[in-house]
Design an enzyme around this catalytic site. Structure first.
Site, short mmCIF file in Angstrom:
data_model
loop_
_atom_site.label_atom_id
_atom_site.label_comp_id
_atom_site.label_asym_id
_atom_site.label_seq_id
_atom_site.Cartn_x
_atom_site.Cartn_y
_atom_site.Cartn_z
N ILE A 141 0.85 -1.18 0.00
CA ILE A 141 0.00 0.00 0.00
C ILE A 141 0.89 1.23 0.00
O ILE A 141 1.73 1.40 0.90
CB ILE A 141 -0.95 0.01 1.21
CG1 ILE A 141 -1.73 -1.30 1.30
CG2 ILE A 141 -1.87 1.22 1.12
CD1 ILE A 141 -2.55 -1.65 0.07
N LYS A 142 0.72 2.08 -1.00
CA LYS A 142 1.56 3.28 -1.11
C LYS A 142 0.96 4.43 -0.30
O LYS A 142 -0.21 4.78 -0.48
CB LYS A 142 1.68 3.71 -2.58
CG LYS A 142 2.56 2.80 -3.41
CD LYS A 142 2.66 3.27 -4.85
CE LYS A 142 3.62 4.41 -5.01
NZ LYS A 142 3.81 4.77 -6.44
#
Length: 374
Positions: A141-142
């Site tokens: 997850i960025k």
């Protein structure tokens, strides 16, 4: 004979593709790049999805959009469905790489909405939603490394979710990112999570630094300023790796890795050359060191495969020169702190603009979906 991408991987650099589309997945192109170009992961962002879904020459999104239109979903809901589906399917393609590397590679990144860049609680909530929706252990997850993003990184890691920290430009912010990661690991340990299953990369942007610094050097106009052109990006990244080695060699990090935790690998992002006068593989061949990731647009990947010259570690022996570059930038009047803050602000703004363009594209596509598909 080995290829340059094979040599790069052998030098300890994980090659990730900075692009994803339904067309790449369905055509077999992504699987082919794993076999022929040694890619071991993928990164995405709002600009990449905007380009993919807005590509009028690619009809691979027509059917999914028509089906979503039939359900009467909003543009935001459609984007969530389409992007998480693409990332999930890409993660499945990379699953053998993930298994073969013990979870280190085979990673596919998806970013929280740029609208949440300054919203800690909103970022935490969306990170959890994306992780649950993609539902693959090899997702990342960025989360942007804004000030509001730092506590969100800690909370997300503490929940056992693997994170790609993005939009890092300054050494000071990178230092804070490492703290956020280590704090997250400490909390994850207290929460009973298996630390070995939590992975993270810290995405340090390279070419954008040169673009902004060189613009300022040109404005200064002296010979001393001209001699520093196209040196800031590499120097900044090399000093980031020096900081990585220092911080993960300290007792705090060593205690966590002894308990099974993984180091947070530096990732070189924005590695496509913006200045045509520079070698097109500059931000690849000059940023080689063990335990790093280089995420490349396809043009840079192909250039590296075609004519990249890999000469081994081009980072750890360059620390003194990198410090000298920073000293000389200060002496000619370049405020690096101002540069990196500007780039962070612009980076968030650009992703928000791409996100709004993506929403407009999807809204139009939903409205134009055939009536008989609804």
């Amino acid at each position: 004979m080995s290829t340059p991408t094979q040599e790069l991987a052998a030098a300890g650099v994980s090659i990730w593709l900075d692009d994803l589309s339904r067309g790449r997945i369905d055509s077999g192109n992504l699987a082919q790049l794993i076999q022929t170009r040694d890619i071991s992961g993928v990164t995405t962002n709002p600009s990449i999805f905007q380009a993919a879904i807005g590509n009028t020459e690619d009809d691979s999104y027509d059917a999914p959009l028509a089906a979503l239109a039939a359900r009467g979903v909003s543009a935001d809901e459609a984007i969530f469905e389409i992007t998480t589906t693409d990332v999930r399917d890409a993660a499945d393609i990379f699953r053998p790489v993930y298994d073969a590397t013990g979870g280190v590679d085979g990673r596919v990144s998806i970013e929280v909405s740029p609208d949440l860049a300054h919203d800690t609680d909103g970022t935490i909530a969306e990170a959890q939603q994306l992780w649950a929706k993609v539902d693959r252990p090899n997702a990342l997850i960025k989360i942007p490394a804004t000030k509001a993003g730092l506590p969100a990184i800690t909370a997300t890691i503490a929940a056992g979710i693997s994170v790609n920290v993005t939009l890092i430009f300054s050494l000071e912010r990178y230092d804070a990112v490492i703290d956020a990661y280590l704090s997250g690991l400490e909390q994850a340990k207290e929460n009973g999570h298996d630390l070995s299953g939590i992975h993270s990369v810290a995405s340090f942007f390279v070419s954008r630094v040169d673009t902004e610094v060189d613009k300022r050097l040109n404005a200064i106009g002296t010979d001393a300023a001209a001699a520093l052109r196209s040196k800031a990006g590499l120097a900044n990244a090399r000093l980031a790796y020096e900081l990585f080695e220092k911080r993960f060699g300290e007792d705090r990090a060593r205690q966590l890795t002894a308990a099974g935790a993984n180091v947070q690998r530096p990732l070189w992002a924005s590695t496509g050359v913006k200045d045509p006068a520079l070698p097109d593989t500059l931000y690849v061949t000059e940023l080689v060191a063990p335990g790093t990731v280089n995420t490349m647009p396809e043009k840079t990947l192909q250039a590296t495969f075609d004519h990249g010259v890999i000469t081994g570690d081009t980072i750890t022996g360059q620390y003194a020169d990198a410090h000298r570059v920073f000293d000389e930038l200060a002496s000619v009047g370049v405020d690096v702190a101002d540069v990196t803050q500007l780039l962070e602000d612009e980076g968030v703004e650009k992703f928000i603009a791409s996100w709004q363009d993506l929403k407009s594209t999807v809204s139009a596509a939903l409205a134009a979906a055939p009536e008989n598909a609804r």
